[in-house]
Design a protein around this motif. Structure first.
Motif, PDB file in Angstrom:
ATOM      1  N   PRO A  53       4.855  14.160   2.109  1.00 31.87           N
ATOM      2  CA  PRO A  53       4.416  12.917   1.453  1.00 31.87           C
ATOM      3  C   PRO A  53       5.390  12.556   0.329  1.00 31.87           C
ATOM      4  O   PRO A  53       5.955  13.432  -0.325  1.00 31.87           O
TER       5      PRO A  53
ATOM      6  N   ASN B 262       2.031  13.221   6.922  1.00 31.50           N
ATOM      7  CA  ASN B 262       2.028  13.582   5.504  1.00 31.50           C
ATOM      8  C   ASN B 262       1.374  14.957   5.420  1.00 31.50           C
ATOM      9  O   ASN B 262       0.173  15.090   5.201  1.00 31.50           O
TER      10      ASN B 262
ATOM     11  N   SER C  16       4.595   5.510   4.202  1.00 34.48           N
ATOM     12  CA  SER C  16       3.260   5.126   4.650  1.00 34.48           C
ATOM     13  C   SER C  16       2.352   6.343   4.717  1.00 34.48           C
ATOM     14  O   SER C  16       2.788   7.450   5.029  1.00 34.48           O
ATOM     15  N   ASP C  17       1.077   6.118   4.432  1.00 33.75           N
ATOM     16  CA  ASP C  17       0.082   7.173   4.524  1.00 33.75           C
ATOM     17  C   ASP C  17      -0.247   7.423   5.995  1.00 33.75           C
ATOM     18  O   ASP C  17       0.103   6.632   6.874  1.00 33.75           O
TER      19      ASP C  17
ATOM     20  N   SER D  56      -0.517   8.678  -0.878  1.00 36.10           N
ATOM     21  CA  SER D  56      -0.745   9.668   0.176  1.00 36.10           C
ATOM     22  C   SER D  56      -1.090  11.030  -0.422  1.00 36.10           C
ATOM     23  O   SER D  56      -1.949  11.754   0.104  1.00 36.10           O
ATOM     24  N   ARG D  57      -0.452  11.391  -1.538  1.00 37.71           N
ATOM     25  CA  ARG D  57      -0.768  12.673  -2.185  1.00 37.71           C
ATOM     26  C   ARG D  57      -2.116  12.605  -2.894  1.00 37.71           C
ATOM     27  O   ARG D  57      -2.869  13.591  -2.913  1.00 37.71           O
TER      28      ARG D  57
ATOM     29  N   SER E  58       0.476   4.157  -6.371  1.00 40.17           N
ATOM     30  CA  SER E  58       0.433   5.502  -6.918  1.00 40.17           C
ATOM     31  C   SER E  58      -0.688   5.579  -7.954  1.00 40.17           C
ATOM     32  O   SER E  58      -1.248   4.555  -8.361  1.00 40.17           O
TER      33      SER E  58
ATOM     34  N   ARG F  41      -4.703  10.801  -1.968  1.00 42.20           N
ATOM     35  CA  ARG F  41      -5.708  10.912  -0.914  1.00 42.20           C
ATOM     36  C   ARG F  41      -5.728  12.327  -0.329  1.00 42.20           C
ATOM     37  O   ARG F  41      -6.776  12.818   0.099  1.00 42.20           O
ATOM     38  N   GLY F  42      -4.582  13.000  -0.355  1.00 42.34           N
ATOM     39  CA  GLY F  42      -4.525  14.370   0.122  1.00 42.34           C
ATOM     40  C   GLY F  42      -5.325  15.335  -0.739  1.00 42.34           C
ATOM     41  O   GLY F  42      -5.726  16.408  -0.270  1.00 42.34           O
TER      42      GLY F  42
ATOM     43  N   SER G 142       0.822  -1.210   0.000  1.00 40.19           N
ATOM     44  CA  SER G 142       0.000   0.000   0.000  1.00 40.19           C
ATOM     45  C   SER G 142       0.858   1.263   0.000  1.00 40.19           C
ATOM     46  O   SER G 142       0.472   2.279  -0.590  1.00 40.19           O
ATOM     47  N   SER G 143       2.033   1.207   0.634  1.00 39.49           N
ATOM     48  CA  SER G 143       2.892   2.392   0.685  1.00 39.49           C
ATOM     49  C   SER G 143       3.523   2.699  -0.667  1.00 39.49           C
ATOM     50  O   SER G 143       4.015   3.808  -0.894  1.00 39.49           O
TER      51      SER G 143
ATOM     52  N   GLU H 170      -8.209   6.933  -7.030  1.00 33.59           N
ATOM     53  CA  GLU H 170      -7.858   6.167  -5.828  1.00 33.59           C
ATOM     54  C   GLU H 170      -8.614   4.844  -5.797  1.00 33.59           C
ATOM     55  O   GLU H 170      -8.020   3.777  -5.572  1.00 33.59           O
TER      56      GLU H 170
END
Length: 595
Positions: A346, A369, A351-352, A190-191, A178, A193-194, A174-175, A211
């Protein structure tokens, strides 16, 4: 985000220069040797040593072993979380997991030994045992839910290549995910989802769709991992004499079923009032109902007062607000910044989400993040609260600072509340107040619905997993159903997040890692109210409370502050405070809509 690249990344040369450093190799060897010390203490007890000497030797050996393991574990977990592609760190972590298997096997032996000890007699004769009385009694209680020793030792070995391996698969894969939400550059998840906090709804929608597509592509291995982890938990809890994994989770959390039922019952009763926040926000955003990707959306305000937070400005603000509580708390924030405890930006392989891990002594490391929003400011304050908790308990032996998940959120939620309230007090106008209320309610009003939806999902997952594995579509429908029941009319039922079971790492670790967040939110609010009533008395007593979180049952600990967590009244009081903020938000939102 501003600042040098170095300032935005934590310093991981403490306590080891790097994953390949000989110092780390030596520390791993010391961890292994410390296991020999635990084994020798157990052998002494088995070979006729008096119970006082045997228990004291065992306590000292376990504390020494845990002290060494904690440093290496915290270091390697942090390094891998910041970059799951670090092959050297992954190799060292594999060595540590092998040592961890032996540690689990020795713990099973220790629990079996303590079960047969006349603990009252030992406590009467030993100061050291008396200092660890709660821990030793808890081991005796745990012994009532243990398989025969040989089976426990085998289980510890098999978990290494079972649930532990599946959990690692989820974290590492998961980390590294992309997506390209706008057909542009590939962004780490993470970006992506950001982008849920982007002001443009079209951008949020595209990020949400990108996503979901990425989680869908990765769903099969995640479903296999989840089924394996829950299947193992069911088998072990049954063999250990628990009625269900939830009962074991409550024992680990040091609360009982009446406490959980009182808290959840009060929260469910408050859902209709809490959803008023979501419907009012939907009107401001200009939609009939919020989509999942609107939950973190900024309000469409002309001045946009909460945008543009830099990490530096966030740390300045947090430190100032912490100083209104105590200089010791502000000092932890200053150290964290000056000594680069925090990994901020991030990036792919990281990791998120966020966490804080104890490193060595009173030193922690914090992963976030950070995005330029007040929500990220609150997240920073939250994780710094964990660092403060670590600092308060730093001088205690490891066995006396094993904090249950319920109490682990105590300092973090208080710190988050201090910062949120401070921002509201300093707000220049109604637009800023509206935005700050929105930032706080995204957590406080949504957490009850979010955590209980995850709890309901996991409870139903366990019930169904007892009869067979669940497919990806079944897991998605289970999550969608749980979300719809809790969020109700507050979120468009066609635009929920059916893959949240794949997103959240909590489902892949310890069972029912959800209710502690609600406990922490509401308990933290209750404590903050007591702080406001008498700041000097509260501050003087609070560190003692934090220091005792690893060695006292939750109901006994909260009783020190006159709180009965088994009654709905306490939880209703905390929820009433949140509902009052919802009312304030709705009033400001209606005034703005009518302007």
């Amino acid at each position: 985000m501003t600042g040098s690249a170095e300032a935005l990344r934590w310093d991981m040369t403490v306590p080891f220069p790097g994953p390949e450093a000989p110092e780390l190799e030596a520390a791993l060897a010391e961890c292994s040797r410390s296991m020999d010390g635990v084994a020798a203490a157990l052998d002494a007890g088995a070979n006729g040593a008096g119970p006082v000497a045997a228990v004291e030797g065992l306590v000292e050996a376990i504390n020494e072993s845990e002290r060494r393991l904690q440093v290496v574990r915290g270091y390697l977990y942090a390094v891998i979380s910041a970059d799951s592609r670090d092959a050297a760190a992954q190799a060292r972590f594999a060595q540590l997991r092998d040592i961890g298997v032996r540690a689990a096997q020795l713990r099973a032996r220790a629990v079996a030994y303590v079960e047969d000890v006349d603990l009252a007699a030992v406590l009467a004769r030993s100061e050291l045992a008396g200092e660890h009385a709660f821990v030793l009694r808890e081991m005796q209680e745990e012994a009532r839910h243990r398989m025969p020793l040989g089976e426990e030792e085998l289980a510890a070995e098999l978990v290494r290549s079972g649930s532990s391996a599946w959990e690692r698969l989820h974290r590492d894969v998961s980390s590294q995910l992309s997506a390209q939400p706008d057909g542009g550059p590939d962004l780490p998840m993470s970006r992506v989802r950001g982008l849920a906090s982007a002001p443009d709804r079209a951008v949020r929608s595209r990020a949400y769709q990108a996503e979901l597509a990425e989680w869908e592509r990765s769903a099969v291995p995640f479903a296999l991992a989840l089924n394996a982890i829950k299947g193992e938990a069911l088998a072990l809890s049954r063999r250990r004499g628990w009625r269900a994994p939830l009962d074991e989770a409550l024992f680990r959390a040091r609360i009982d079923r009446p406490t959980l039922d009182a808290m959840h019952g009060a929260a469910r009763a408050a859902f209709p009032a809490l959803r008023r926040y979501l419907t009012a926000k939907a009107r401001l955003v200009g939609v009939p109902a919020l989509a999942w990707y609107d939950l973190a959306a900024p309000l469409p305000l002309a001045s946009r007062p909460g945008e543009g937070w830099t990490y530096e400005a966030a740390m300045d603000f947090i430190t100032d607000r912490f100083a209104t509580y105590s200089e010791r708390l502000a000092g932890v924030a200053r150290r964290a910044r000056a000594e680069r405890w925090i990994d901020v930006e991030p990036r792919r392989g990281k990791s998120d989400g966020g966490f804080c891990v104890r490193l060595v002594g009173d030193v922690s490391r914090i992963l976030v993040n950070f995005e330029p929003s007040f929500t990220s400011v609150e997240t920073l304050a939250h994780e710094l609260g964990h660092a403060y908790h670590n600092a308060v308990t730093a001088e205690l032996p490891p066995l006396r600072r094993r904090v249950p998940l319920t109490m682990a959120e105590t300092a973090s939620m208080l710190c988050e509340t201090i910062v949120g309230r401070g921002a509201l007090e300093a707000a220049a106008d109604d637009d800023e107040r509206l935005e700050l209320l929105d930032a706080g309610l995204r957590r406080s009003a949504v957490v009850p619905m979010e955590t209980i939806s995850r709890f309901d999902f996991e409870a139903e997952l366990f019930a169904l997993r007892a009869h067979g594995e669940l497919s990806v579509p079944e897991l998605c429908e289970l999550m969608r159903s749980a979300q719809a029941a809790c969020y109700g009319e507050g979120v468009d039922p066609e635009l929920l997040h059916p893959y949240l079971w794949a997103v959240k790492p909590h489902f892949y670790g310890r069972a029912f890692y959800n209710f502690p967040y609600l406990f922490g939110e509401l308990f933290g609010r209750g404590l903050h109210a007591r702080y406001l009533a008498d700041p000097e008395a509260f501050t003087a007593a609070y560190d003692d409370l934090l220091a005792a979180t690893g060695e006292t049952a939750v109901a006994d600990l909260t009783a020190r502050f006159g709180i009965d967590v088994r009654t709905p009244a306490f939880w209703e009081a905390g929820l009433a405070e949140i509902v009052a903020e919802v009312d304030r938000f709705v009033t400001l939102a209606e005034a703005r809509s009518g302007a």
